[in-house]
Design an enzyme around this catalytic site. Structure first.
Site, mmCIF file in Angstrom:
data_model
loop_
_atom_site.group_PDB
_atom_site.id
_atom_site.type_symbol
_atom_site.label_atom_id
_atom_site.label_comp_id
_atom_site.label_asym_id
_atom_site.label_seq_id
_atom_site.Cartn_x
_atom_site.Cartn_y
_atom_site.Cartn_z
ATOM 1 N N GLU A 24 -4.779 -5.174 -8.998
ATOM 2 C CA GLU A 24 -3.614 -4.383 -9.415
ATOM 3 C C GLU A 24 -2.695 -5.175 -10.331
ATOM 4 O O GLU A 24 -2.783 -6.405 -10.418
ATOM 5 C CB GLU A 24 -2.834 -3.877 -8.206
ATOM 6 C CG GLU A 24 -2.244 -4.998 -7.374
ATOM 7 C CD GLU A 24 -0.929 -4.624 -6.706
ATOM 8 O OE1 GLU A 24 -0.047 -4.061 -7.379
ATOM 9 O OE2 GLU A 24 -0.798 -4.949 -5.515
ATOM 10 N N LYS A 158 3.902 -6.029 4.880
ATOM 11 C CA LYS A 158 5.052 -6.903 5.101
ATOM 12 C C LYS A 158 5.935 -6.349 6.205
ATOM 13 O O LYS A 158 6.014 -5.135 6.418
ATOM 14 C CB LYS A 158 5.878 -6.976 3.820
ATOM 15 C CG LYS A 158 5.261 -7.852 2.765
ATOM 16 C CD LYS A 158 6.323 -8.319 1.791
ATOM 17 C CE LYS A 158 5.781 -9.423 0.919
ATOM 18 N NZ LYS A 158 5.021 -8.933 -0.239
HETATM 19 N N1 PSU Z 1 3.847 -5.083 -1.151
HETATM 20 C C1 PSU Z 1 3.722 -6.389 -1.424
HETATM 21 N N2 PSU Z 1 3.579 -6.790 -2.712
HETATM 22 C C2 PSU Z 1 3.558 -5.893 -3.759
HETATM 23 C C3 PSU Z 1 3.683 -4.494 -3.449
HETATM 24 C C4 PSU Z 1 3.814 -4.145 -2.141
HETATM 25 O O1 PSU Z 1 3.718 -7.197 -0.509
HETATM 26 O O2 PSU Z 1 3.446 -6.292 -4.930
HETATM 27 C C5 PSU Z 1 3.590 -3.482 -4.552
HETATM 28 C C6 PSU Z 1 2.147 -2.914 -4.620
HETATM 29 O O3 PSU Z 1 1.837 -2.623 -5.959
HETATM 30 C C7 PSU Z 1 2.270 -1.636 -3.813
HETATM 31 C C8 PSU Z 1 3.656 -1.176 -4.199
HETATM 32 O O4 PSU Z 1 1.303 -0.670 -4.130
HETATM 33 O O5 PSU Z 1 4.425 -2.363 -4.247
HETATM 34 C C9 PSU Z 1 4.228 -0.198 -3.193
HETATM 35 O O6 PSU Z 1 5.439 0.275 -3.644
HETATM 36 P P1 PSU Z 1 6.141 1.489 -2.881
HETATM 37 O O7 PSU Z 1 6.579 0.923 -1.575
HETATM 38 O O8 PSU Z 1 7.294 1.864 -3.766
HETATM 39 O O9 PSU Z 1 5.124 2.568 -2.775
#
Ligand code: PSU
Ligand code: MN
Length: 303
Positions: A24, A158
Protein backbone atom coordinates in the site's frame (compact mmCIF):
# COMPACT_ATOMS: atom_id res chain seq x y z
CA UNK A 1 -11.15 -4.09 -18.56
CA UNK A 2 -9.40 -2.16 -15.80
CA UNK A 3 -7.10 0.53 -17.06
CA UNK A 4 -4.19 0.15 -14.71
CA UNK A 5 -0.63 1.11 -15.42
CA UNK A 6 1.77 -1.74 -14.57
CA UNK A 7 5.42 -1.16 -13.76
CA UNK A 8 7.91 -2.94 -16.03
CA UNK A 9 8.81 -5.33 -13.24
CA UNK A 10 5.18 -6.25 -12.50
CA UNK A 11 4.35 -6.57 -16.20
CA UNK A 12 7.13 -9.09 -16.59
CA UNK A 13 6.11 -11.02 -13.46
CA UNK A 14 2.52 -11.27 -14.68
CA UNK A 15 3.68 -12.63 -18.03
CA UNK A 16 5.95 -15.23 -16.39
CA UNK A 17 3.61 -16.22 -13.56
CA UNK A 18 6.19 -15.01 -11.02
CA UNK A 19 5.16 -14.26 -7.42
CA UNK A 20 3.90 -10.71 -6.80
CA UNK A 21 3.21 -8.94 -3.49
CA UNK A 22 0.94 -5.88 -3.34
CA UNK A 23 2.03 -3.00 -1.10
CA UNK A 24 0.00 0.00 0.00
CA UNK A 25 1.01 3.64 -0.36
CA UNK A 26 -0.89 5.42 2.44
CA UNK A 27 1.70 4.14 4.87
CA UNK A 28 4.32 5.95 2.72
CA UNK A 29 2.49 9.26 2.27
CA UNK A 30 0.47 9.54 5.48
CA UNK A 31 1.74 6.85 7.84
CA UNK A 32 5.48 7.50 8.01
CA UNK A 33 7.35 10.75 8.62
CA UNK A 34 9.41 12.41 5.88
CA UNK A 35 12.12 12.18 4.68
CA UNK A 36 12.61 8.67 6.07
CA UNK A 37 9.43 7.45 4.31
CA UNK A 38 11.05 7.23 0.86
CA UNK A 39 14.01 5.23 2.11
CA UNK A 40 11.65 2.86 3.96
CA UNK A 41 9.40 2.46 0.91
CA UNK A 42 12.45 1.38 -1.12
CA UNK A 43 13.58 -0.94 1.64
CA UNK A 44 10.15 -2.60 1.73
CA UNK A 45 10.32 -3.24 -2.01
CA UNK A 46 13.87 -4.60 -1.79
CA UNK A 47 12.88 -6.95 1.03
CA UNK A 48 10.26 -8.48 -1.29
CA UNK A 49 12.78 -8.72 -4.15
CA UNK A 50 15.45 -10.37 -1.99
CA UNK A 51 13.05 -13.23 -1.28
CA UNK A 52 12.33 -13.77 -4.96
CA UNK A 53 8.99 -12.00 -5.37
CA UNK A 54 8.09 -8.78 -7.18
CA UNK A 55 6.78 -5.75 -5.25
CA UNK A 56 3.69 -3.99 -6.60
CA UNK A 57 3.30 -0.75 -4.67
CA UNK A 58 -0.13 0.60 -5.56
CA UNK A 59 -0.99 4.30 -5.89
CA UNK A 60 -2.72 6.80 -8.19
CA UNK A 61 -0.71 9.29 -10.22
CA UNK A 62 -2.46 11.99 -12.27
CA UNK A 63 -5.69 10.01 -12.00
CA UNK A 64 -4.19 6.72 -13.22
CA UNK A 65 -3.93 3.68 -10.94
CA UNK A 66 -0.41 2.28 -10.89
CA UNK A 67 0.28 -1.31 -9.93
CA UNK A 68 3.99 -1.18 -9.22
CA UNK A 69 5.79 2.15 -9.19
CA UNK A 70 8.93 3.13 -11.07
CA UNK A 71 11.58 4.89 -8.99
CA UNK A 72 10.49 8.44 -9.88
CA UNK A 73 6.86 7.56 -9.19
CA UNK A 74 7.65 6.23 -5.72
CA UNK A 75 9.57 9.47 -5.10
CA UNK A 76 6.51 11.49 -6.12
CA UNK A 77 4.21 9.61 -3.71
CA UNK A 78 6.70 9.98 -0.86
CA UNK A 79 7.43 13.67 -1.33
CA UNK A 80 4.53 15.44 -3.06
CA UNK A 81 2.18 17.54 -0.93
CA UNK A 82 -0.61 16.86 -3.39
CA UNK A 83 -1.14 13.22 -2.43
CA UNK A 84 -4.64 12.50 -1.10
CA UNK A 85 -5.44 9.52 1.11
CA UNK A 86 -7.80 7.39 -0.97
CA UNK A 87 -10.12 4.63 0.09
CA UNK A 88 -12.21 2.72 -2.47
CA UNK A 89 -14.96 5.30 -2.64
CA UNK A 90 -12.50 8.05 -3.53
CA UNK A 91 -10.84 6.32 -6.49
CA UNK A 92 -13.24 7.21 -9.32
CA UNK A 93 -13.63 10.79 -8.12
CA UNK A 94 -9.86 11.27 -7.94
CA UNK A 95 -9.40 9.58 -11.33
CA UNK A 96 -11.71 12.12 -12.93
CA UNK A 97 -9.82 14.91 -11.20
CA UNK A 98 -6.49 13.46 -12.41
CA UNK A 99 -5.19 13.55 -8.83
CA UNK A 100 -2.31 11.92 -7.03
CA UNK A 101 -3.51 9.56 -4.33
CA UNK A 102 -2.11 7.06 -1.88
CA UNK A 103 -4.25 3.98 -1.38
CA UNK A 104 -5.43 2.64 1.98
CA UNK A 105 -5.63 -1.05 2.80
CA UNK A 106 -9.17 -1.04 1.37
CA UNK A 107 -8.26 0.65 -1.91
CA UNK A 108 -5.04 -1.35 -2.30
CA UNK A 109 -6.90 -4.63 -1.72
CA UNK A 110 -9.56 -3.70 -4.24
CA UNK A 111 -6.99 -2.84 -6.91
CA UNK A 112 -4.76 -5.84 -6.14
CA UNK A 113 -7.70 -8.21 -6.55
CA UNK A 114 -8.62 -6.62 -9.86
CA UNK A 115 -4.99 -7.02 -10.97
CA UNK A 116 -4.98 -10.71 -10.02
CA UNK A 117 -2.62 -10.32 -7.06
CA UNK A 118 -3.56 -12.46 -4.08
CA UNK A 119 -1.13 -11.42 -1.32
CA UNK A 120 -0.73 -7.97 0.20
CA UNK A 121 1.60 -6.76 2.96
CA UNK A 122 0.76 -3.78 5.15
CA UNK A 123 1.51 -2.50 8.66
CA UNK A 124 -1.67 -2.05 10.63
CA UNK A 125 -5.21 -2.65 9.48
CA UNK A 126 -7.92 -0.01 9.97
CA UNK A 127 -10.74 -1.05 12.27
CA UNK A 128 -13.44 0.09 14.66
CA UNK A 129 -12.35 3.24 16.49
CA UNK A 130 -12.73 3.74 20.20
CA UNK A 131 -15.89 5.71 20.81
CA UNK A 132 -17.44 4.34 17.61
CA UNK A 133 -20.75 4.05 19.46
CA UNK A 134 -20.96 7.84 19.24
CA UNK A 135 -18.82 8.64 16.20
CA UNK A 136 -19.67 5.62 13.99
CA UNK A 137 -16.01 5.69 12.93
CA UNK A 138 -15.21 2.30 11.43
CA UNK A 139 -12.56 1.93 8.76
CA UNK A 140 -13.73 1.10 5.25
CA UNK A 141 -10.89 -1.46 5.34
CA UNK A 142 -13.24 -3.82 7.17
CA UNK A 143 -16.12 -3.54 4.74
CA UNK A 144 -13.95 -3.80 1.65
CA UNK A 145 -12.14 -6.89 2.97
CA UNK A 146 -15.55 -8.49 3.50
CA UNK A 147 -15.98 -8.82 -0.25
CA UNK A 148 -12.43 -8.84 -1.61
CA UNK A 149 -10.36 -11.89 -2.53
CA UNK A 150 -7.05 -11.00 -0.93
CA UNK A 151 -4.78 -12.22 1.86
CA UNK A 152 -3.46 -9.34 3.96
CA UNK A 153 -0.40 -9.69 6.17
CA UNK A 154 -0.54 -7.16 9.03
CA UNK A 155 0.66 -6.76 12.62
CA UNK A 156 -2.85 -6.74 14.02
CA UNK A 157 -4.50 -3.41 14.77
CA UNK A 158 -3.22 -0.48 16.78
CA UNK A 159 -4.49 0.12 20.27
CA UNK A 160 -5.78 3.49 18.99
CA UNK A 161 -8.70 1.28 17.93
CA UNK A 162 -11.30 -0.71 19.84
CA UNK A 163 -9.63 -4.11 19.35
CA UNK A 164 -12.51 -6.20 20.72
CA UNK A 165 -15.05 -4.49 18.45
CA UNK A 166 -12.71 -4.84 15.46
CA UNK A 167 -12.35 -8.60 16.06
CA UNK A 168 -16.13 -8.93 16.32
CA UNK A 169 -16.56 -7.08 13.03
CA UNK A 170 -13.96 -9.31 11.36
CA UNK A 171 -16.03 -12.29 12.44
CA UNK A 172 -19.37 -10.80 11.33
CA UNK A 173 -17.88 -9.91 7.97
CA UNK A 174 -16.50 -13.46 7.41
CA UNK A 175 -12.92 -12.26 7.27
CA UNK A 176 -10.67 -15.13 8.39
CA UNK A 177 -7.92 -14.39 10.90
CA UNK A 178 -4.88 -16.57 11.47
CA UNK A 179 -1.92 -15.80 13.71
CA UNK A 180 1.58 -16.36 12.39
CA UNK A 181 3.21 -18.58 15.01
CA UNK A 182 0.91 -17.18 17.71
CA UNK A 183 -2.57 -17.54 19.12
CA UNK A 184 -2.45 -14.01 20.56
CA UNK A 185 -3.95 -11.34 18.32
CA UNK A 186 -1.13 -8.78 18.05
CA UNK A 187 -1.63 -5.10 18.91
CA UNK A 188 0.73 -3.59 16.32
CA UNK A 189 3.15 -1.86 18.76
CA UNK A 190 2.60 -4.71 21.20
CA UNK A 191 3.04 -8.42 20.59
CA UNK A 192 -0.27 -9.16 22.28
CA UNK A 193 -3.47 -7.14 22.28
CA UNK A 194 -5.02 -9.21 25.06
CA UNK A 195 -7.33 -11.08 22.68
CA UNK A 196 -6.81 -14.64 21.52
CA UNK A 197 -7.19 -16.25 18.12
CA UNK A 198 -8.60 -19.60 17.19
CA UNK A 199 -5.94 -20.51 14.64
CA UNK A 200 -2.26 -20.12 13.95
CA UNK A 201 0.04 -21.10 11.09
CA UNK A 202 3.58 -22.37 11.54
CA UNK A 203 5.07 -21.40 8.19
CA UNK A 204 4.66 -19.38 4.99
CA UNK A 205 3.99 -22.68 3.24
CA UNK A 206 1.07 -23.44 5.57
CA UNK A 207 -0.36 -20.01 4.81
CA UNK A 208 0.05 -20.56 1.07
CA UNK A 209 -1.84 -23.85 1.45
CA UNK A 210 -4.66 -21.98 3.19
CA UNK A 211 -4.85 -19.53 0.28
CA UNK A 212 -4.90 -22.44 -2.12
CA UNK A 213 -7.70 -24.10 -0.13
CA UNK A 214 -9.71 -20.87 -0.20
CA UNK A 215 -9.72 -21.03 -3.99
CA UNK A 216 -10.66 -24.72 -4.05
CA UNK A 217 -13.49 -24.28 -1.55
CA UNK A 218 -14.84 -21.10 -3.10
CA UNK A 219 -14.50 -19.23 0.19
CA UNK A 220 -12.23 -16.56 -1.19
CA UNK A 221 -14.99 -14.00 -1.58
CA UNK A 222 -13.88 -12.40 1.69
CA UNK A 223 -10.33 -11.68 2.73
CA UNK A 224 -7.98 -13.67 4.94
CA UNK A 225 -5.98 -11.77 7.53
CA UNK A 226 -2.57 -13.01 8.62
CA UNK A 227 -1.56 -11.46 11.94
CA UNK A 228 2.22 -11.33 12.28
CA UNK A 229 3.33 -9.93 15.66
CA UNK A 230 6.12 -7.36 16.00
CA UNK A 231 9.36 -8.97 17.17
CA UNK A 232 10.49 -6.34 19.68
CA UNK A 233 7.51 -4.46 21.05
CA UNK A 234 7.32 -0.81 22.14
CA UNK A 235 7.90 -0.51 25.90
CA UNK A 236 4.48 -0.64 27.59
CA UNK A 237 5.13 2.51 29.59
CA UNK A 238 5.79 4.62 26.46
CA UNK A 239 2.93 2.96 24.62
CA UNK A 240 0.29 3.58 27.30
CA UNK A 241 1.37 7.15 27.94
CA UNK A 242 1.40 8.20 24.26
CA UNK A 243 -1.85 6.40 23.53
CA UNK A 244 -3.70 8.20 26.32
CA UNK A 245 -2.38 11.65 25.40
CA UNK A 246 -2.84 11.08 21.65
CA UNK A 247 -6.47 10.06 22.02
CA UNK A 248 -7.11 13.03 24.30
CA UNK A 249 -5.53 15.46 21.79
CA UNK A 250 -7.52 14.07 18.86
CA UNK A 251 -10.70 14.63 20.80
CA UNK A 252 -9.68 18.07 22.01
CA UNK A 253 -8.85 19.14 18.44
CA UNK A 254 -12.08 17.67 17.07
CA UNK A 255 -10.26 15.50 14.50
CA UNK A 256 -12.75 13.30 12.62
CA UNK A 257 -13.27 11.07 9.58
CA UNK A 258 -10.30 10.05 7.47
CA UNK A 259 -7.99 12.41 9.38
CA UNK A 260 -8.22 10.50 12.67
CA UNK A 261 -5.80 7.68 11.77
CA UNK A 262 -3.08 9.89 10.21
CA UNK A 263 -3.34 12.31 13.16
CA UNK A 264 -2.81 9.55 15.72
CA UNK A 265 0.02 7.93 13.73
CA UNK A 266 1.79 11.28 13.51
CA UNK A 267 1.22 11.91 17.21
CA UNK A 268 2.83 8.56 18.04
CA UNK A 269 5.81 9.30 15.80
CA UNK A 270 6.47 12.63 17.54
CA UNK A 271 5.95 11.56 21.12
CA UNK A 272 7.31 8.04 21.51
CA UNK A 273 11.05 8.77 21.62
CA UNK A 274 11.52 7.20 18.20
CA UNK A 275 9.89 3.92 19.24
CA UNK A 276 6.85 4.35 16.99
CA UNK A 277 8.94 4.85 13.87
CA UNK A 278 11.27 1.99 14.79
CA UNK A 279 8.28 -0.28 15.36
CA UNK A 280 6.57 0.73 12.11
CA UNK A 281 9.72 -0.02 10.11
CA UNK A 282 10.31 -3.39 11.82
CA UNK A 283 6.69 -4.34 11.24
CA UNK A 284 6.36 -3.44 7.59
CA UNK A 285 9.67 -5.09 6.69
CA UNK A 286 8.75 -8.25 8.56
CA UNK A 287 5.30 -8.35 6.96
CA UNK A 288 6.73 -7.74 3.49
CA UNK A 289 9.17 -10.63 4.01
CA UNK A 290 6.45 -13.02 5.17
CA UNK A 291 4.15 -11.99 2.31
CA UNK A 292 6.97 -12.57 -0.19
CA UNK A 293 7.68 -16.04 1.25
CA UNK A 294 3.97 -16.83 0.99
CA UNK A 295 3.81 -15.61 -2.62
CA UNK A 296 6.82 -17.77 -3.55
CA UNK A 297 5.24 -20.79 -1.82
CA UNK A 298 1.88 -20.16 -3.51
CA UNK A 299 3.37 -20.10 -7.00
CA UNK A 300 5.06 -23.48 -6.28
CA UNK A 301 1.75 -24.94 -5.09
CA UNK A 302 -0.09 -23.76 -8.16
CA UNK A 303 2.52 -25.05 -10.58
N1 PSU B 1 -2.95 1.87 10.59
C1 PSU B 1 -1.62 1.89 10.75
N2 PSU B 1 -0.85 2.46 9.78
C2 PSU B 1 -1.40 3.01 8.64
C3 PSU B 1 -2.83 2.97 8.49
C4 PSU B 1 -3.55 2.38 9.48
O1 PSU B 1 -1.12 1.39 11.74
O2 PSU B 1 -0.67 3.54 7.79
C5 PSU B 1 -3.45 3.49 7.23
C6 PSU B 1 -3.72 2.31 6.25
O3 PSU B 1 -3.56 2.77 4.94
C7 PSU B 1 -5.18 2.00 6.54
C8 PSU B 1 -5.74 3.38 6.78
O4 PSU B 1 -5.84 1.36 5.47
O5 PSU B 1 -4.73 4.04 7.53
C9 PSU B 1 -7.04 3.33 7.55
O6 PSU B 1 -7.57 4.60 7.65
P1 PSU B 1 -9.05 4.80 8.21
O7 PSU B 1 -8.96 4.46 9.66
O8 PSU B 1 -9.35 6.25 7.97
O9 PSU B 1 -9.92 3.89 7.42
MN1 MN C 1 -12.31 6.25 9.94
Amino acid sequence: MNSFNFSDEVKKARKNGAPVVALESTIISHGLPRPKNLEIAQEIENTVRDIGAVPATIAMLNGVVHVGLEEDELLEIATSDAVTKASVRDLAILAQKKSHAATTVAATSHIAQAAGISIFATGGLGGVHRGARETWDESADLYTLAHTDITVVCAGVKSILDVAATLERLESLSIGVVGYRTLQFPGFYLRESGFTLEYQAASAKDLAEMIHARKKLGTSGAALLVANPIEREVPREIHDRVLASGLAQAEEKGISGKYVTPFLLDYFHHNSEGESLRANIDIILSNAALAAEMAVALVKLED
